[in-house]
Design an enzyme around this catalytic site. Structure first.
Site, PDB file in Angstrom:
ATOM      1  N   ASP A   9     -10.310  -5.228   7.956  1.00 42.19           N
ATOM      2  CA  ASP A   9      -9.641  -4.049   7.381  1.00 42.19           C
ATOM      3  C   ASP A   9      -8.898  -3.295   8.461  1.00 42.19           C
ATOM      4  O   ASP A   9      -8.996  -3.631   9.643  1.00 42.19           O
ATOM      5  CB  ASP A   9     -10.620  -3.143   6.614  1.00 42.19           C
ATOM      6  N   ASP A  17      -4.180  -3.652  12.110  1.00 36.21           N
ATOM      7  CA  ASP A  17      -3.088  -3.367  11.179  1.00 36.21           C
ATOM      8  C   ASP A  17      -2.253  -4.641  11.056  1.00 36.21           C
ATOM      9  O   ASP A  17      -1.657  -5.095  12.044  1.00 36.21           O
ATOM     10  CB  ASP A  17      -2.251  -2.210  11.736  1.00 36.21           C
ATOM     11  N   SER A  72       1.984  -9.537  -7.244  1.00 39.54           N
ATOM     12  CA  SER A  72       1.578  -8.555  -8.246  1.00 39.54           C
ATOM     13  C   SER A  72       2.464  -8.751  -9.454  1.00 39.54           C
ATOM     14  O   SER A  72       3.579  -9.276  -9.338  1.00 39.54           O
ATOM     15  CB  SER A  72       1.770  -7.140  -7.699  1.00 39.54           C
ATOM     16  N   TYR A  89       7.631  -1.681  -3.710  1.00 35.00           N
ATOM     17  CA  TYR A  89       6.386  -2.459  -3.750  1.00 35.00           C
ATOM     18  C   TYR A  89       6.631  -3.768  -4.516  1.00 35.00           C
ATOM     19  O   TYR A  89       6.252  -4.860  -4.056  1.00 35.00           O
ATOM     20  CB  TYR A  89       5.302  -1.617  -4.425  1.00 35.00           C
ATOM     21  N   LYS A 147       6.422  -7.584  -3.038  1.00 38.38           N
ATOM     22  CA  LYS A 147       5.579  -8.630  -3.635  1.00 38.38           C
ATOM     23  C   LYS A 147       6.428  -9.840  -4.035  1.00 38.38           C
ATOM     24  O   LYS A 147       6.011 -10.992  -3.860  1.00 38.38           O
ATOM     25  CB  LYS A 147       4.814  -8.070  -4.841  1.00 38.38           C
ATOM     26  N   THR A 186      -9.452  -3.602 -12.254  1.00 42.93           N
ATOM     27  CA  THR A 186     -10.308  -2.411 -12.086  1.00 42.93           C
ATOM     28  C   THR A 186     -11.071  -2.382 -10.763  1.00 42.93           C
ATOM     29  O   THR A 186     -12.299  -2.385 -10.720  1.00 42.93           O
ATOM     30  CB  THR A 186     -11.321  -2.311 -13.246  1.00 42.93           C
TER      31      THR A 186
HETATM   32  N1  LIG Z   1      -5.921  -3.749  -8.239  1.00 41.00           N
HETATM   33  C1  LIG Z   1      -4.808  -4.062  -8.872  1.00 41.00           C
HETATM   34  O1  LIG Z   1      -4.598  -3.659 -10.008  1.00 41.00           O
HETATM   35  C2  LIG Z   1      -3.769  -4.964  -8.220  1.00 41.00           C
HETATM   36  C3  LIG Z   1      -2.766  -5.513  -9.043  1.00 41.00           C
HETATM   37  C4  LIG Z   1      -1.807  -6.336  -8.460  1.00 41.00           C
HETATM   38  C5  LIG Z   1      -1.846  -6.617  -7.112  1.00 41.00           C
HETATM   39  N2  LIG Z   1      -2.830  -6.051  -6.338  1.00 41.00           N
HETATM   40  C6  LIG Z   1      -2.820  -6.392  -4.900  1.00 41.00           C
HETATM   41  O2  LIG Z   1      -4.097  -6.888  -4.563  1.00 41.00           O
HETATM   42  C7  LIG Z   1      -4.406  -6.548  -3.210  1.00 41.00           C
HETATM   43  C8  LIG Z   1      -5.723  -5.800  -3.162  1.00 41.00           C
HETATM   44  O3  LIG Z   1      -5.630  -4.632  -3.970  1.00 41.00           O
HETATM   45  P1  LIG Z   1      -6.896  -3.680  -4.258  1.00 41.00           P
HETATM   46  O4  LIG Z   1      -6.710  -3.152  -5.616  1.00 41.00           O
HETATM   47  O5  LIG Z   1      -8.126  -4.363  -3.890  1.00 41.00           O
HETATM   48  O6  LIG Z   1      -6.553  -2.470  -3.248  1.00 41.00           O
HETATM   49  P2  LIG Z   1      -7.438  -1.722  -2.148  1.00 41.00           P
HETATM   50  O7  LIG Z   1      -6.588  -0.590  -1.669  1.00 41.00           O
HETATM   51  O8  LIG Z   1      -8.794  -1.420  -2.654  1.00 41.00           O
HETATM   52  O9  LIG Z   1      -7.565  -2.829  -0.999  1.00 41.00           O
HETATM   53  C9  LIG Z   1      -6.508  -3.093  -0.111  1.00 41.00           C
HETATM   54  C10 LIG Z   1      -7.090  -3.267   1.274  1.00 41.00           C
HETATM   55  O10 LIG Z   1      -6.030  -3.560   2.194  1.00 41.00           O
HETATM   56  C11 LIG Z   1      -6.206  -2.768   3.371  1.00 41.00           C
HETATM   57  N3  LIG Z   1      -4.904  -2.566   4.008  1.00 41.00           N
HETATM   58  C12 LIG Z   1      -3.834  -1.920   3.506  1.00 41.00           C
HETATM   59  N4  LIG Z   1      -2.834  -1.905   4.395  1.00 41.00           N
HETATM   60  C13 LIG Z   1      -3.279  -2.564   5.502  1.00 41.00           C
HETATM   61  C14 LIG Z   1      -2.709  -2.867   6.768  1.00 41.00           C
HETATM   62  N5  LIG Z   1      -1.462  -2.496   7.087  1.00 41.00           N
HETATM   63  N6  LIG Z   1      -3.472  -3.549   7.652  1.00 41.00           N
HETATM   64  C15 LIG Z   1      -4.731  -3.933   7.342  1.00 41.00           C
HETATM   65  N7  LIG Z   1      -5.321  -3.667   6.160  1.00 41.00           N
HETATM   66  C16 LIG Z   1      -4.602  -2.982   5.253  1.00 41.00           C
HETATM   67  C17 LIG Z   1      -6.798  -1.445   2.835  1.00 41.00           C
HETATM   68  O11 LIG Z   1      -7.413  -0.685   3.852  1.00 41.00           O
HETATM   69  C18 LIG Z   1      -7.773  -1.976   1.790  1.00 41.00           C
HETATM   70  O12 LIG Z   1      -9.016  -2.310   2.312  1.00 41.00           O
HETATM   71  C19 LIG Z   1      -3.195  -5.748  -2.689  1.00 41.00           C
HETATM   72  O13 LIG Z   1      -2.303  -6.619  -2.029  1.00 41.00           O
HETATM   73  C20 LIG Z   1      -2.572  -5.224  -3.967  1.00 41.00           C
HETATM   74  O14 LIG Z   1      -1.205  -4.933  -3.802  1.00 41.00           O
HETATM   75  C21 LIG Z   1      -3.799  -5.250  -6.858  1.00 41.00           C
END
Ligand SMILES: NC(=O)c1ccc[n+]([C@@H]2O[C@H](COP(=O)([O-])OP(=O)(O)OC[C@H]3O[C@@H](n4cnc5c(N)ncnc54)[C@H](O)[C@@H]3O)[C@@H](O)[C@H]2O)c1
Length: 271
Positions: free
Chosen positions: A42, A78, A165, A178, A182, A212
Site C-alpha cells: 500500500d 507510491d 472499471s 478516471y 482505466k 461494495t
Molecule cells: N469498488 C468499486 O466499486 C470499483 C469499481 C471499479 C473499479 N475499481 C477499481 O478497483 C481497484 C480497487 O478499488 P477499491 O474499491 O478496493 O478501492 P480502495 O480505495 O479501497 O483501494 C485502493 C487501494 O489502492 C491504494 N493506492 C491508491 N493510490 C496508490 C498509489 N499511488 N500508490 C500505492 N497505492 C495506492 C490505496 O491506498 C488503497 O489501499 C481500484 O483500481 C479501483 O479503481 C473499484
C-alpha cells in the site's frame, strides 16, 4: 486427467498492489488461501485504517501470515514513483523470490490533494487533478509492469492482472479522467499481452462494476435495492471480483490472454 477442485497457487509469488484494503486485500486473501506466497502493498502504513479495515499494513500482514499457508510480507510505496516501485519490487523478490503473479489493483478517482476531483468532468477538471488521476492509475500500472514483467519474460512464466472499471468502457459525465485512465489501462493490457506472447507471460484485465468495498460504502449514498447480494441487478461483492482475478491468475486460464473480463453482472452488454 485430474480435475482440480479449486485454483492451486502453490509455489507462486503474488504481488497485489493496493492490498491493504478493499478489493486488493480480498484478492491477496484469496491467492493466499490458494497456496501463494503473497506480498501486501500500500501507499502508507495507515491506508488500511482509512475505512476501518485493519489497524495498519503491518498488522494486516501479521494477521494473514498467521493464517497461511503461504508466507506474507508487506511493502510500502507510491506506484506512480519510479524509485518507490523499484524498491518495493526488490524487497518482495528478496524476501519471497521471483514474482509470478502481479495484480495491479491500486488506483482510484482521487484528486492531487485527496478526495475526488472537483470539478470532475471533461472540460473543467484542473490540470493538477488530471495528472494525479492518470499517475495513480495508468502511469502506476505501467511502472509496475515495467519493473516486474521483464523478470517474468526471462523466466518464461507469469500472469499479470490489471484493473479497469466500468467507467473505462462507457461514456460518463463525471469521473471522466478516471474513466480515460482505466480505458488506457485496458488498451495497455492488450498491447503488453501482444508483446509478451513469445515470452509466455499472460496479461489480462478485470473491469469491476460497482463493488461494495468499505471505501465504496463509506463514500456514497448506496441504493438499497442493489444491496441484496443475490440478484444480477446489484452491486458486486468483493469476493466475486477476487474470484475472477484468481481465475485469470490460475493455470486454468492458461490460454486466456489480452482479455478484459467485465465482472458486473451483465451491467455492460456489448461486443
Ligand atoms: N469498488 C468499486 O466499486 C470499483 C469499481 C471499479 C473499479 N475499481 C477499481 O478497483 C481497484 C480497487 O478499488 P477499491 O474499491 O478496493 O478501492 P480502495 O480505495 O479501497 O483501494 C485502493 C487501494 O489502492 C491504494 N493506492 C491508491 N493510490 C496508490 C498509489 N499511488 N500508490 C500505492 N497505492 C495506492 C490505496 O491506498 C488503497 O489501499 C481500484 O483500481 C479501483 O479503481 C473499484
Amino acid at each position: 486427467m485430474s480435475i482440480p477442485k479449486t485454483f492451486n497457487f502453490g509455489g507462486a509469488v503474488a504481488l497485489v498492489t493496493g492490498s491493504g484494503r478493499g478489493l486488493g486485500r480480498m484478492i491477496a486473501e484469496t491467492l493466499l488461501a490458494g497456496g501463494a506466497h503473497v506480498a501486501l502493498h500500500d501507499i502508507s502504513e495507515d491506508a488500511p485504517a482509512a475505512f476501518g479495515e485493519a489497524e495498519s499494513l503491518t498488522a494486516l500482514a501479521k494477521e494473514l501470515s498467521a493464517r497461511g499457508p503461504g508466507k506474507v510480507v508487506s511493502v510500502l510505496g507510491d506506484i506512480s514513483k519510479e524509485a518507490d516501485v523499484a524498491a518495493l519490487v526488490k524487497k518482495v523478490e528478496d524476501s519471497l523470490g521471483p514474482i509470478s503473479i502481479l495484480v495491479n489493483c491500486a488506483g482510484g478517482d482521487i484528486a492531487a490533494k485527496g478526495g475526488k476531483p472537483n470539478p470532475n468532468d471533461a472540460l473543467n477538471i484542473s490540470l493538477e487533478d488530471m495528472q494525479a488521476v492518470m499517475n495513480r492509475n495508468f502511469v502506476g500500472t505501467m511502472l509496475m509492469c515495467r519493473a516486474v514483467v521483464p523478470g517474468m519474460a526471462k523466466r518464461q512464466k507469469g500472469a499479470v492482472i490489471n484493473f479497469g472499471s466500468l467507467n473505462g468502457h462507457i461514456g460518463v459525465v463525471s469521473e471522466v479522467v478516471y474513466g480515460c485512465a482505466k480505458a488506457a489501462i485496458l488498451h495497455y493490457t492488450r498491447c503488453l499481452a501482444l508483446e509478451m506472447k513469445p515470452n509466455g507471460v499472460r496479461v489480462n484485465a478485470i473491469s469491476p462494476g460497482p463493488t461494495t468495498t468499505a471505501r465504496f460504502l463509506a463514500t456514497r449514498a448506496t441504493d438499497p435495492s442493489k444491496m441484496d447480494g443475490v440478484s444480477l441487478e446489484r452491486y458486486a461483492k468483493p469476493q466475486e471480483i477476487a474470484d475472477a482475478v484468481a481465475f485469470l491468475a490460475s493455470d486454468q486460464a492458461g490460454f486466456v490472454n489480452g482479455q478484459v473480463l467485465r465482472v458486473d453482472g451483465g451491467m455492460t452488454l456489448f461486443a
